[in-house]
Write an enzyme that holds these catalytic residues in place. Structure first.
Site, PDB file in Angstrom:
ATOM      1  N   THR A   1      -1.384  -7.378  -0.008  1.00  0.00           N
ATOM      2  CA  THR A   1      -0.029  -7.016   0.390  1.00  0.00           C
ATOM      3  C   THR A   1       0.594  -8.208   1.094  1.00  0.00           C
ATOM      4  OG1 THR A   1      -0.569  -6.228   2.617  1.00  0.00           O
ATOM      5  CG2 THR A   1      -0.856  -4.656   0.812  1.00  0.00           C
TER       6      THR A   1
ATOM      7  N   ASP B   1      14.118   4.417  11.403  1.00  0.00           N
ATOM      8  CA  ASP B   1      13.066   3.752  12.171  1.00  0.00           C
ATOM      9  C   ASP B   1      12.143   4.816  12.743  1.00  0.00           C
ATOM     10  OD1 ASP B   1      11.474   2.329  13.891  1.00  0.00           O
ATOM     11  OD2 ASP B   1      13.106   1.400  15.017  1.00  0.00           O
ATOM     12  N   ILE B   2      10.945   4.953  12.184  1.00  0.00           N
ATOM     13  CA  ILE B   2      10.040   6.027  12.574  1.00  0.00           C
ATOM     14  C   ILE B   2       9.336   5.741  13.901  1.00  0.00           C
ATOM     15  CG2 ILE B   2       9.724   7.077  10.327  1.00  0.00           C
ATOM     16  CD1 ILE B   2       7.260   4.508  11.676  1.00  0.00           C
TER      17      ILE B   2
ATOM     18  N   ASP C   1      11.113   3.661   4.339  1.00  0.00           N
ATOM     19  CA  ASP C   1      10.961   2.216   4.560  1.00  0.00           C
ATOM     20  C   ASP C   1      12.224   1.697   5.227  1.00  0.00           C
ATOM     21  OD1 ASP C   1       8.814   0.009   3.219  1.00  0.00           O
ATOM     22  OD2 ASP C   1      10.698  -0.800   3.986  1.00  0.00           O
TER      23      ASP C   1
ATOM     24  N   LEU D   1       0.817  -1.211   0.000  1.00  0.00           N
ATOM     25  CA  LEU D   1       0.000   0.000   0.000  1.00  0.00           C
ATOM     26  C   LEU D   1       0.851   1.262   0.000  1.00  0.00           C
ATOM     27  CD1 LEU D   1      -2.783  -1.056   2.513  1.00  0.00           C
ATOM     28  CD2 LEU D   1      -3.187  -0.284   0.171  1.00  0.00           C
TER      29      LEU D   1
ATOM     30  N   TYR E   1      -2.419  -6.666  16.789  1.00  0.00           N
ATOM     31  CA  TYR E   1      -2.667  -5.824  15.607  1.00  0.00           C
ATOM     32  C   TYR E   1      -3.994  -5.078  15.739  1.00  0.00           C
ATOM     33  CZ  TYR E   1      -3.423  -4.818  10.604  1.00  0.00           C
ATOM     34  OH  TYR E   1      -3.672  -4.219   9.388  1.00  0.00           O
TER      35      TYR E   1
ATOM     36  N   LYS F   1      -4.436  -1.038  15.825  1.00  0.00           N
ATOM     37  CA  LYS F   1      -5.222  -0.347  14.802  1.00  0.00           C
ATOM     38  C   LYS F   1      -6.415   0.381  15.405  1.00  0.00           C
ATOM     39  CE  LYS F   1      -2.854  -1.238  11.087  1.00  0.00           C
ATOM     40  NZ  LYS F   1      -2.101  -0.130  10.437  1.00  0.00           N
TER      41      LYS F   1
ATOM     42  N   ASN G   1       1.802   4.753   7.390  1.00  0.00           N
ATOM     43  CA  ASN G   1       1.406   3.484   6.798  1.00  0.00           C
ATOM     44  C   ASN G   1       2.225   2.294   7.289  1.00  0.00           C
ATOM     45  OD1 ASN G   1       0.269   1.766   4.389  1.00  0.00           O
ATOM     46  ND2 ASN G   1       2.486   1.697   4.127  1.00  0.00           N
TER      47      ASN G   1
END
Length: 301
Positions: free
Chosen positions: A205, A73-74, A38, A19, A171, A175, A100
């Protein structure tokens, strides 16, 4: 004719594949200049052997667009700060942030290790919060200096965060947290010219291979409803000036379908005016549930 993001600077995290890659290419096609983030890790978050961000940058540049790669690394303060700094240092501005990045470590709850819980919450939820915080601080400073931006943040939730998903407790929790973060950020940042929305996408994905196992194969003819590129037009529009006035919303996107998701709101209610007894409260609840709508089923239940 110029694109709807002509001249805007857009940061997309986790943009090396899936995505994120589709979003980055779609923004570039609409005239945006990109920072492609990334970390290059595998599906479970462990280091990978290639540099997908660089490959996406090459694709954008080959098509005549502008893009730079960011491999930090965000989900760390340093990495998130570096991400926003890269946009400002390279292009002199920042207009849109698309959060994302993410990975999966699926287990049933009784088998879910603490490390797997922490890792997934870290990359999804903390990995949304820290870039958002850094971008918001920049836009607040701009607004206070009299340069109120037309800024946009697009967060990535999931149907798992809205309904739950069996085997994905970590997860689903992350989310769901992103939805809460989106609502708070939309309320807090509106005064600075920042709009914040979220999407709950469904697409083919690496992360969804098992979730959508029965529908993953691309068709040989006709419309490929599971292609990640189907989600990106909505993300691009939300990240553009054309979405003015739209904030604090969650959209589900799959194939050619876009749905405005309507979150928690009061349903049937009763007020006794004083304290309930336990048995009495239970009887009241049973009556209320008879009037209430049934929630959507948990994925995989």
């Amino acid at each position: 004719m110029s694109g709807i993001c002509e001249g805007r600077v857009v940061v997309v995290t986790g943009a090396g594949r899936g995505l994120g890659r589709a979003h980055a290419l779609a923004f570039a096609a609409e005239g945006a200049r990109l920072v492609v983030n990334d970390l290059g890790v595998g599906l479970d978050g462990t280091p990978g052997a290639d540099s997908p961000a660089g490959q996406v940058v090459d694709t954008i540049r080959t098509a005549g667009g502008e893009a730079v790669a960011h491999g930090g690394d965000i989900a760390t303060s340093e990495g998130a700060a570096s991400l926003i700094h890269t946009a400002l240092e390279t292009y002199g501005r920042l207009d849109t942030l698309v959060n994302n990045a993410g990975f999966l470590r699926d287990r049933m709850l009784v088998n879910l290790d603490e490390d797997d819980w922490d890792a997934v919450l870290r990359v999804h939820l903390k990995g949304h919060f820290l870039p958002l915080k850094q971008a918001a601080a920049h836009w607040r400073a701009e607004a206070k200096a009299g340069r109120t931006p037309e800024a946009r943040i697009v967060n990535t939730s999931s149907g798992a965060g809205l309904l739950g998903s069996v085997g994905q407790g970590n997860y689903s929790a992350a989310k769901a947290g992103i939805v809460g973060l989106t609502l708070v950020a939309a309320a807090e940042l509106a005064r600075y010219g920042v709009q914040v929305n979220a999407i709950a996408p469904a697409a083919r994905t690496r992360m969804t291979e098992r979730t959508f196992a029965d529908t993953m194969a691309a068709p040989t003819t006709g419309f490929d409803a599971m292609a990640p590129e189907n989600v990106s037009p909505l993300v691009v529009w939300l990240g553009s000036p054309a979405s003015a006035g739209i904030t604090g919303r969650v959209f589900e996107a799959e194939g050619g379908r876009i749905t405005v998701m309507e979150g928690w709101r009061p349903g049937p209610t009763v007020d006794k005016g004083t304290r309930w007894g336990a048995r009495e409260a239970g009887e009241a609840v049973l009556k209320l549930l008879e009037e209430a709508e049934m929630p959507g089923p948990v994925y995989g239940a």
